[in-house]
Design a protein around this motif. Structure first.
Motif, PDB file in Angstrom:
ATOM      1  N   ALA C 121       0.814  -1.209   0.000  1.00  0.00           N
ATOM      2  CA  ALA C 121       0.000   0.000   0.000  1.00  0.00           C
ATOM      3  C   ALA C 121       0.848   1.259   0.000  1.00  0.00           C
ATOM      4  CB  ALA C 121      -0.940  -0.014   1.202  1.00  0.00           C
ATOM      5  N   ILE C 122       1.838   1.292   0.863  1.00  0.00           N
ATOM      6  CA  ILE C 122       2.594   2.536   1.016  1.00  0.00           C
ATOM      7  C   ILE C 122       3.858   2.545   0.166  1.00  0.00           C
ATOM      8  CG2 ILE C 122       3.892   3.939   2.671  1.00  0.00           C
ATOM      9  CD1 ILE C 122       1.788   2.874   4.736  1.00  0.00           C
ATOM     10  N   GLY C 123       4.566   1.429   0.169  1.00  0.00           N
ATOM     11  CA  GLY C 123       5.853   1.410  -0.525  1.00  0.00           C
ATOM     12  C   GLY C 123       5.722   1.388  -2.033  1.00  0.00           C
ATOM     13  N   VAL C 124       4.700   0.710  -2.542  1.00  0.00           N
ATOM     14  CA  VAL C 124       4.603   0.565  -3.999  1.00  0.00           C
ATOM     15  C   VAL C 124       3.451   1.391  -4.576  1.00  0.00           C
ATOM     16  CG1 VAL C 124       4.400  -1.054  -5.901  1.00  0.00           C
ATOM     17  CG2 VAL C 124       5.529  -1.769  -3.802  1.00  0.00           C
ATOM     18  N   VAL C 125       2.287   1.249  -3.987  1.00  0.00           N
ATOM     19  CA  VAL C 125       1.118   1.849  -4.619  1.00  0.00           C
ATOM     20  C   VAL C 125       1.061   3.366  -4.429  1.00  0.00           C
ATOM     21  CG1 VAL C 125      -1.390   1.923  -4.548  1.00  0.00           C
ATOM     22  CG2 VAL C 125      -0.213  -0.261  -4.644  1.00  0.00           C
ATOM     23  N   LEU C 126       1.415   3.830  -3.251  1.00  0.00           N
ATOM     24  CA  LEU C 126       1.351   5.270  -3.010  1.00  0.00           C
ATOM     25  C   LEU C 126       2.170   6.084  -4.024  1.00  0.00           C
ATOM     26  CD1 LEU C 126       0.391   7.667  -1.310  1.00  0.00           C
ATOM     27  CD2 LEU C 126       2.307   7.271   0.222  1.00  0.00           C
ATOM     28  N   PRO C 127       3.465   5.745  -4.222  1.00  0.00           N
ATOM     29  CA  PRO C 127       4.212   6.529  -5.220  1.00  0.00           C
ATOM     30  C   PRO C 127       3.610   6.426  -6.621  1.00  0.00           C
ATOM     31  CG  PRO C 127       5.713   5.168  -3.925  1.00  0.00           C
ATOM     32  CD  PRO C 127       4.327   4.757  -3.537  1.00  0.00           C
ATOM     33  N   ALA C 128       3.129   5.222  -6.966  1.00  0.00           N
ATOM     34  CA  ALA C 128       2.566   5.044  -8.309  1.00  0.00           C
ATOM     35  C   ALA C 128       1.332   5.916  -8.488  1.00  0.00           C
ATOM     36  CB  ALA C 128       2.223   3.571  -8.535  1.00  0.00           C
ATOM     37  N   ILE C 129       0.493   5.930  -7.481  1.00  0.00           N
ATOM     38  CA  ILE C 129      -0.750   6.692  -7.571  1.00  0.00           C
ATOM     39  C   ILE C 129      -0.480   8.196  -7.631  1.00  0.00           C
ATOM     40  CG2 ILE C 129      -2.698   7.368  -6.096  1.00  0.00           C
ATOM     41  CD1 ILE C 129      -3.210   4.976  -7.772  1.00  0.00           C
ATOM     42  N   VAL C 130       0.457   8.631  -6.816  1.00  0.00           N
ATOM     43  CA  VAL C 130       0.783  10.060  -6.830  1.00  0.00           C
ATOM     44  C   VAL C 130       1.312  10.449  -8.210  1.00  0.00           C
ATOM     45  CG1 VAL C 130       2.300  11.838  -5.902  1.00  0.00           C
ATOM     46  CG2 VAL C 130       1.183  10.230  -4.361  1.00  0.00           C
ATOM     47  N   ALA C 131       2.227   9.633  -8.743  1.00  0.00           N
ATOM     48  CA  ALA C 131       2.789   9.935 -10.058  1.00  0.00           C
ATOM     49  C   ALA C 131       1.692   9.955 -11.105  1.00  0.00           C
ATOM     50  CB  ALA C 131       3.853   8.893 -10.428  1.00  0.00           C
ATOM     51  N   PHE C 132       0.825   8.967 -11.059  1.00  0.00           N
ATOM     52  CA  PHE C 132      -0.228   8.893 -12.054  1.00  0.00           C
ATOM     53  C   PHE C 132      -1.149  10.106 -11.992  1.00  0.00           C
ATOM     54  CE2 PHE C 132      -4.450   8.030 -13.471  1.00  0.00           C
ATOM     55  CZ  PHE C 132      -4.228   7.497 -14.725  1.00  0.00           C
ATOM     56  N   TYR C 133      -1.614  10.409 -10.796  1.00  0.00           N
ATOM     57  CA  TYR C 133      -2.576  11.501 -10.683  1.00  0.00           C
ATOM     58  C   TYR C 133      -1.947  12.860 -10.976  1.00  0.00           C
ATOM     59  CZ  TYR C 133      -6.475   8.663  -9.234  1.00  0.00           C
ATOM     60  OH  TYR C 133      -7.500   7.760  -9.229  1.00  0.00           O
ATOM     61  N   LEU C 134      -0.672  12.977 -10.704  1.00  0.00           N
ATOM     62  CA  LEU C 134      -0.012  14.234 -11.041  1.00  0.00           C
ATOM     63  C   LEU C 134      -0.085  14.475 -12.554  1.00  0.00           C
ATOM     64  CD1 LEU C 134       1.549  16.628 -10.063  1.00  0.00           C
ATOM     65  CD2 LEU C 134       3.653  15.331 -10.280  1.00  0.00           C
ATOM     66  N   ILE C 135       0.243  13.446 -13.306  1.00  0.00           N
ATOM     67  CA  ILE C 135       0.225  13.629 -14.756  1.00  0.00           C
ATOM     68  C   ILE C 135      -1.194  13.745 -15.279  1.00  0.00           C
ATOM     69  CG2 ILE C 135       1.010  12.703 -16.949  1.00  0.00           C
ATOM     70  CD1 ILE C 135       3.133  11.296 -15.493  1.00  0.00           C
ATOM     71  N   LEU C 136      -2.079  12.926 -14.742  1.00  0.00           N
ATOM     72  CA  LEU C 136      -3.462  12.995 -15.195  1.00  0.00           C
ATOM     73  C   LEU C 136      -4.005  14.409 -14.994  1.00  0.00           C
ATOM     74  CD1 LEU C 136      -6.035  11.572 -16.206  1.00  0.00           C
ATOM     75  CD2 LEU C 136      -6.678  11.323 -13.817  1.00  0.00           C
ATOM     76  N   THR C 137      -3.720  14.971 -13.830  1.00  0.00           N
ATOM     77  CA  THR C 137      -4.226  16.302 -13.531  1.00  0.00           C
ATOM     78  C   THR C 137      -3.663  17.331 -14.502  1.00  0.00           C
ATOM     79  OG1 THR C 137      -4.378  15.641 -11.242  1.00  0.00           O
ATOM     80  CG2 THR C 137      -4.490  17.966 -11.678  1.00  0.00           C
ATOM     81  N   LEU C 138      -2.384  17.195 -14.820  1.00  0.00           N
ATOM     82  CA  LEU C 138      -1.800  18.131 -15.781  1.00  0.00           C
ATOM     83  C   LEU C 138      -2.462  17.983 -17.152  1.00  0.00           C
ATOM     84  CD1 LEU C 138       1.999  17.988 -14.881  1.00  0.00           C
ATOM     85  CD2 LEU C 138       0.361  19.826 -14.438  1.00  0.00           C
ATOM     86  N   LEU C 139      -2.691  16.739 -17.558  1.00  0.00           N
ATOM     87  CA  LEU C 139      -3.332  16.518 -18.855  1.00  0.00           C
ATOM     88  C   LEU C 139      -4.750  17.089 -18.868  1.00  0.00           C
ATOM     89  CD1 LEU C 139      -2.298  12.892 -19.889  1.00  0.00           C
ATOM     90  CD2 LEU C 139      -1.360  15.060 -20.648  1.00  0.00           C
ATOM     91  N   GLU C 140      -5.448  16.907 -17.769  1.00  0.00           N
ATOM     92  CA  GLU C 140      -6.815  17.416 -17.674  1.00  0.00           C
ATOM     93  C   GLU C 140      -6.849  18.927 -17.715  1.00  0.00           C
ATOM     94  OE1 GLU C 140      -9.263  14.435 -14.703  1.00  0.00           O
ATOM     95  OE2 GLU C 140      -8.359  16.240 -13.950  1.00  0.00           O
ATOM     96  N   ASP C 141      -6.034  19.537 -16.849  1.00  0.00           N
ATOM     97  CA  ASP C 141      -6.144  20.981 -16.690  1.00  0.00           C
ATOM     98  C   ASP C 141      -5.578  21.748 -17.873  1.00  0.00           C
ATOM     99  OD1 ASP C 141      -7.269  20.353 -14.375  1.00  0.00           O
ATOM    100  OD2 ASP C 141      -6.010  21.592 -13.095  1.00  0.00           O
ATOM    101  N   SER C 142      -4.593  21.156 -18.538  1.00  0.00           N
ATOM    102  CA  SER C 142      -4.050  21.869 -19.685  1.00  0.00           C
ATOM    103  C   SER C 142      -5.038  21.844 -20.840  1.00  0.00           C
ATOM    104  CB  SER C 142      -2.739  21.223 -20.122  1.00  0.00           C
ATOM    105  OG  SER C 142      -2.988  19.915 -20.555  1.00  0.00           O
ATOM    106  N   GLY C 143      -5.893  20.823 -20.873  1.00  0.00           N
ATOM    107  CA  GLY C 143      -6.846  20.712 -21.973  1.00  0.00           C
ATOM    108  C   GLY C 143      -6.388  19.710 -23.020  1.00  0.00           C
ATOM    109  N   TYR C 144      -5.362  18.929 -22.722  1.00  0.00           N
ATOM    110  CA  TYR C 144      -4.915  17.948 -23.714  1.00  0.00           C
ATOM    111  C   TYR C 144      -5.863  16.746 -23.784  1.00  0.00           C
ATOM    112  CZ  TYR C 144      -2.134  14.897 -26.563  1.00  0.00           C
ATOM    113  OH  TYR C 144      -1.736  14.080 -27.576  1.00  0.00           O
ATOM    114  N   LEU C 145      -6.436  16.383 -22.668  1.00  0.00           N
ATOM    115  CA  LEU C 145      -7.267  15.179 -22.618  1.00  0.00           C
ATOM    116  C   LEU C 145      -8.380  15.156 -23.672  1.00  0.00           C
ATOM    117  CD1 LEU C 145      -7.011  12.692 -20.886  1.00  0.00           C
ATOM    118  CD2 LEU C 145      -8.708  13.634 -19.350  1.00  0.00           C
ATOM    119  N   PRO C 146      -9.199  16.208 -23.763  1.00  0.00           N
ATOM    120  CA  PRO C 146     -10.243  16.165 -24.795  1.00  0.00           C
ATOM    121  C   PRO C 146      -9.665  16.145 -26.209  1.00  0.00           C
ATOM    122  CG  PRO C 146     -10.209  18.303 -23.710  1.00  0.00           C
ATOM    123  CD  PRO C 146      -9.325  17.401 -22.916  1.00  0.00           C
TER     124      PRO C 146
END
Ligand SMILES: Nc1nc2c(ncn2[C@@H]2O[C@H](COP(=O)(O)OP(=O)(O)OP(=O)(O)O)[C@@H](O)[C@H]2O)c(=O)[nH]1
Ligand SMILES: [Mg+2]
Lengths: 173, 154, 404
Positions: C121-146
Motif C-alpha cells: 500500500a505505502i511502498g509501492v502503490v502510493l508513489p505510483a498513484i501520486v505519479a499517475f494523478y499528477l500527470i493525469l491532472t496536468l493533462l486534464e487541466d491543460s486541456g490535452y485530454l479532450p
C-alpha cells in the motif's frame, strides 16, 4: 435561499461553486467533469444559502445520465434561484439554456464567465443592454480569479421571474 | 532573420531526423552504441519509442521551415522543440531520480556517486536540447517585431 | 408562461446577440496553431506518442525513485527484520497473519498484514498513484485530454467505439471506480454498458500498474499490450452483438490553458487521499482474509479442485488460486502475491493477465452495482466468456511458441 448553478459543460460551474462555498469539487478543463450533484453552503449577509453544483447540460432535454441529474435537480428545486453560467466567448449557445430556464419560470441570474477569454478573443458584449433585454441580472465573471463573483452573489438575490413575451418586446426597442 | 532561422531549424531538423533514425536502427540491432560522449540507447522504450519521437521532431522542424514567419509554420517548429523537451527532460529527470538514492550501501548516494550519474555519455536528445531552446528566442524576437510594427503604424 | 419552440428560441437569441455582441477581429495565436497540430491525425499521433512516452517515463522514474530507491530498503531491511524480531510466537497463527512467513527475506514473500500489506500500500502503490494523478491532472487541466479524445475518435471510430470513451479509459488507469461513474457522460445505455464492462475487465488501475512495474518490469509491456488488444477486440465484438445505438459524439474542445499549481495540488491531494481511504483497508483486509484462507487449508483445497482448469486450460500453477481470491479484494495485492509463487516467465505473464481480467475488485464491483444490477449481471456474463477465451488464448500462444 437556494441557488442552483446551471450551464453547459466546462463553463466553470465547479470553479464558481468551489469559490462560493469553499468546497473541493473536482474542476478540470474538459466537458463532463462533474457527473453528480454536490450541495454546499455559503453565508450571505447572515443568511445561510444552499448552493448546488450539477453536471453541465446543453438543454433541458437530457442526452445522457449526467445531464439527467442536472435537469432532475432543476425540477426538484422549484424554489431555487438559478445562476446560469455562460461561457462569454460562446454566448449564443449559452443563451439557449437560459431561455429554457426562464420559460420554466425560474428566477435567473446570468454569470458571463470566462470573461478573460472573451476579452482575449476580442468579443465585446454590451452587458447593460443584455441585462435590459433579458430583464435579469447579468454579471461578467472570471471564476478562476474570482472577479465579479461578489457582484454576482449580491445581484442574484434580487432577481425575479420574467416573461419571454416581454423579452420579445424589449429586444425590438 | 527569416532566412537565417529557416537554415538554422533546417539543420537542426536534419540532425534530429538522423538521430531518430540512428536510435531506431540501433534498437533494431539490439546493442547500444556509444561514441565518446554520445550514447544511443537501444532498449525498446527509449530507443524505439524515443527514437520515433526524435525522428518526428526532426520532421516537424523540416515541415516548419518553409515560410517560417507564418504562425502555423512556427507552431510546427515549436512542436519539434516540445517533443525534444519531453524526451530530454525526462532523461534528465530519470538521472536525477537515479542519482539520489544510495543503492545497497546507504540511504543516500555519496557525492561522487551523485555527480557520476550526470557524467557523459548522454543520449541524443540531451544534445539537441540546448539548440531546440532557440525557438523561444525566435518567437520573442518575432513578437517584438510585431509590436514594433504596430507602433510604427500608429 | 409562454414556451417557445426550438426555432423561435434560436431566432430570439439571434436578435439578442445582434444587439449586444460584437465579434472583433481575432488573429490565430501560437496556442491555437499548436492546438490544431495536436488534433490532426498526421501531426497529432506523434505528439500523442510523445505524451504517452512522457507519461510512462515520468511514472517509472518517480515511482522507482521512492519504491526502489527508499521503500524497498526501508521495508525489507528494517521494518520486516524488526517485526520478525519483536513479534512473539513464530509458530502462532497470529504471527502468520500479521508478519507472515517467518523465513521471508523480503516483503513480497512474507505476506503478513503488517509486512506485505503496508509495503504494497505505502511502498509501492502510493508513489505510483501520486505519479499517475499528477500527470493525469496536468493533462486534464491543460486541456490535452479532450484533444486526445478527438484524435483517438478518428481511429476508434472504425471499431465503433467513440473517442470520448477515452476519457473514462484514462481515468480508469488511475482507478476503475471513478471511471465507471464517468461513463455517465456517454449517451446510450449500450455505450455505457460496453464501456463499463471493458474498462472493468481490461484496464489495469494505477495500483496494479505500480506493482506490475515492480514484479514484472521486463514483460509488463507485453501484458499491457495484450490487455489493450483485448479492450479493442471485445469492444468491437460487444458493439456488434449488443442491440442499440452508438451515436456520434460531438466533442467540445476547450482552449489550452496553463494548469495552476493550486488546483493541481488540491486535486492531487483529494484523489490520492480518497484513493487511500478506499484502498488501504481493502489491502489490509485482503491480507487477513487470504492468510486465514491459507491457514484453514481452503486455498490449497480450491487449488486442487481448480487445478485442471488452471494447469490444463490457463497454463498457470494451481497456487494461483490464492492470488485470484485476493484479486477480488485488491488487484495490486494479488500481483504482489504472484511474485512469491514459483513459475516460468510465461506462466507469470498469464497469471498477471488472469488476475487483471478475471473479476473487478470489490470497490469497482460496488460501483457497477450502483449503475444498475442488470448491467452488472451482463458484465459478469461477458467477463466469464472473456476470461475463459482470452485467458486460454494466451496459453495457446505459449504452446504455439513452444514455451508453455
Ligand atoms: N480562463 C478562464 N478559465 C476558466 C474560468 N472559469 C473556469 N475556467 C476553467 O474552465 C475549466 C472548466 O471548469 P469547471 O468548473 O470544471 O467546469 P464545469 O462547468 O464544472 O464543467 P462540467 O463539470 O464538465 O460541467 C477549468 O479548467 C477552469 O480552470 C474563467 O473565468 N476564465
Ligand atoms: Mg463541474
Amino acid at each position: 435561499m437556494k441557488i442552483l448553478l446551471m450551464g453547459h459543460p466546462n463553463v466553470g460551474k465547479s470553479v464558481l461553486f468551489n469559490r462560493l462555498t469553499g468546497a473541493n469539487v473536482i474542476e478540470s478543463n474538459y466537458p463532463g467533469t462533474t457527473i453528480d450533484y454536490t450541495k454546499g453552503y455559503m453565508r450571505v449577509g447572515g443568511e445561510e444559502v444552499e448552493v448546488i453544483d450539477v453536471p453541465g447540460t446543453f438543454s433541458l432535454d437530457p442526452k445522457d445520465k449526467a445531464e439527467e441529474v442536472a435537469v432532475k435537480m432543476l425540477h426538484e428545486s422549484r424554489d431555487a434561484t438559478v445562476i446560469c453560467v455562460i461561457d462569454a466567448s460562446k454566448i449564443e449557445r449559452g443563451l439557449y439554456l437560459v431561455l429554457e430556464i426562464i420559460e420554466e419560470g425560474y428566477p435567473v441570474a446570468i454569470a458571463l464567465n470566462m470573461w478573460d477569454v472573451a476579452e482575449d478573443k476580442n468579443i465585446k458584449i454590451d452587458v447593460v443592454n443584455l441585462e435590459r433585454i433579458l430583464g435579469v441580472p447579468v454579471v461578467s465573471t472570471t471564476a478562476i480569479s474570482g472577479e465579479g463573483i461578489k457582484e454576482l452573489v449580491s445581484r442574484s438575490r434580487g432577481t425575479a421571474q420574467v416573461e419571454v413575451d416581454d423579452i420579445f418586446e424589449r429586444v425590438e426597442d | 532573420m527569416k532566412r537565417l532561422s529557416s537554415i538554422y531549424f533546417g539543420i537542426l531538423g536534419v540532425i534530429a531526423l538522423a538521430f531518430g533514425i540512428a536510435d531506431l536502427l540501433v534498437t533494431i540491432g539490439g546493442s547500444g552504441l556509444s561514441f565518446g560522449i554520445l550514447e544511443i540507447p537501444c532498449d525498446a522504450f527509449r530507443g524505439g519509442w524515443g527514437g520515433l519521437i526524435i525522428l518526428s521532431a526532426g520532421l516537424f522542424y523540416l515541415a516548419g521551415i518553409k515560410n517560417i514567419s507564418e504562425i502555423h509554420q512556427i507552431s510546427k517548429v515549436m512542436m519539434g522543440s516540445i517533443l525534444i523537451w519531453i524526451i530530454a527532460g525526462l532523461d534528465i529527470f530519470a538521472m536525477i531520480t537515479e542519482s539520489i538514492p544510495g543503492g545497497d550501501r546507504s540511504w543516500f548516494n555519496t557525492l561522487e556517486g551523485f555527480l557520476e550519474t550526470y557524467a557523459p555519455p548522454y543520449a541524443p536528445a540531451i544534445f539537441l536540447l540546448p539548440f531546440s531552446l532557440v525557438v523561444f528566442y525566435y518567437i520573442l524576437k518575432k513578437e517584438r517585431n510585431i509590436l514594433k510594427k504596430e507602433k510604427d503604424e500608429e | 408562461m409562454t414556451k417557445l419552440g426550438v426555432d423561435e428560441r434560436w431566432d430570439l437569441i439571434d436578435k439578442i446577440s445582434k444587439k449586444t455582441v460584437t465579434f472583433g477581429e481575432y488573429k490565430h495565436t501560437l496556442k491555437d496553431a499548436i492546438g490544431e497540430l495536436t488534433v490532426k491525425p498526421l501531426t497529432g499521433i506523434p505528439i500523442a506518442i510523445a505524451v504517452l512516452y512522457g507519461f510512462w517515463s515520468f511514472f517509472s522514474s518517480f515511482a522507482g525513485f521512492f519504491t526502489d530507491g527508499f521503500f524497498v530498503k526501508l521495508f525489507d531491511e528494517h521494518w520486516l527484520l524488526w517485526l520478525q524480531e519483536i513479534f512473539p510466537g513464530k509458530e502462532s497463527w497470529l504471527y502468520y497473519i500479521f508478519v507472515g512467513d517467518p523465513s521471508a527475506t523480503n516483503c513480497f514473500e512474507a505476506f503478513g498484514v503488517l509486512t506485505s500489506g503496508f509495503f504494497v500500500a505505502i511502498g509501492v502503490v502510493l508513489p505510483a498513484i501520486v505519479a499517475f494523478y499528477l500527470i493525469l491532472t496536468l493533462l486534464e487541466d491543460s486541456g490535452y485530454l479532450p484533444r486526445l479524445a478527438v484524435l483517438i475518435d478518428t481511429i476508434l471510430h472504425r471499431i465503433g467505439l467513440h473517442g470520448y470513451a477515452i476519457v473514462p479509459t484514462i481515468l480508469s488507469l488511475g482507478c476503475n471506480v471513478p471511471a465507471v461513474a464517468a461513463t455517465r457522460i456517454l449517451e446510450t445505455r449500450k455505450e455505457r454498458f460496453i464501456m463499463m464492462t471493458i474498462l472493468a475487465i481490461f484496464i489495469p488501475c494505477g495500483a496494479q500498474l505500480g506493482i506490475m512495474k515492480e514484479v514484472i518490469p521486463d514483460t509488463m509491456g507485453f501484458v499491457i499490450f495484450y490487455l489493450f488488444m483485448g479492450y479493442l477486440i471485445f469492444g468491437f465484438i460487444l458493439n456488434k452483438i449488443i442491440p442499440g445505438k452508438t451515436p456520434e459524439m460531438l466533442i467540445d474542445v476547450p482552449p489550452y490553458q496553463m494548469p495552476t499549481a493550486q488546483n493541481v495540488g488540491r486535486k492531487l491531494w483529494m484523489r490520492t487521499s480518497s484513493f487511500f481511504k478506499v484502498a488501504l483497508p481493502f489491502v489490509l483486509l485482503g491480507c487477513v482474509i487470504v492468510n486465514v484462507l491459507y491457514l484453514t487449508g481452503f486455498i490449497a483445497w480450491m487449488g486442487d479442485i481448480l487445478s485442471p482448469l488452471f494447469i490444463g486450460w490457463f497454463g498457470v500453477p494451481s497456487e494461483t488460486a490464492g492470488p485470484l481470491i485476493a484479486a477480488f479484494l485488491r488487484k495490486d495485492l494479488a500481483v504482489a502475491q504472484l511474485s512469491a509463487i514459483e513459475m516460468t516467465k510465461y506462466q507469470m505473464i498469464s497469471a498477471v493477465v488472469l488476475v487483471s481480467i478475471y473479476f473487478p475488485c470489490v470497490a469497482t464491483f460496488a460501483m457497477m452495482l450502483r449503475e444498475g444490477w442488470k448491467e452488472l449481471l451482463g458484465s459478469i456474463a461477458v467477463l466469464a466468456v472473456v476470461v475463459t477465451l482470452y485467458g486460454g488464448l494466451l496459453h495457446l500462444i505459449w504452446i504455439l511458441l513452444g514455451v508453455a
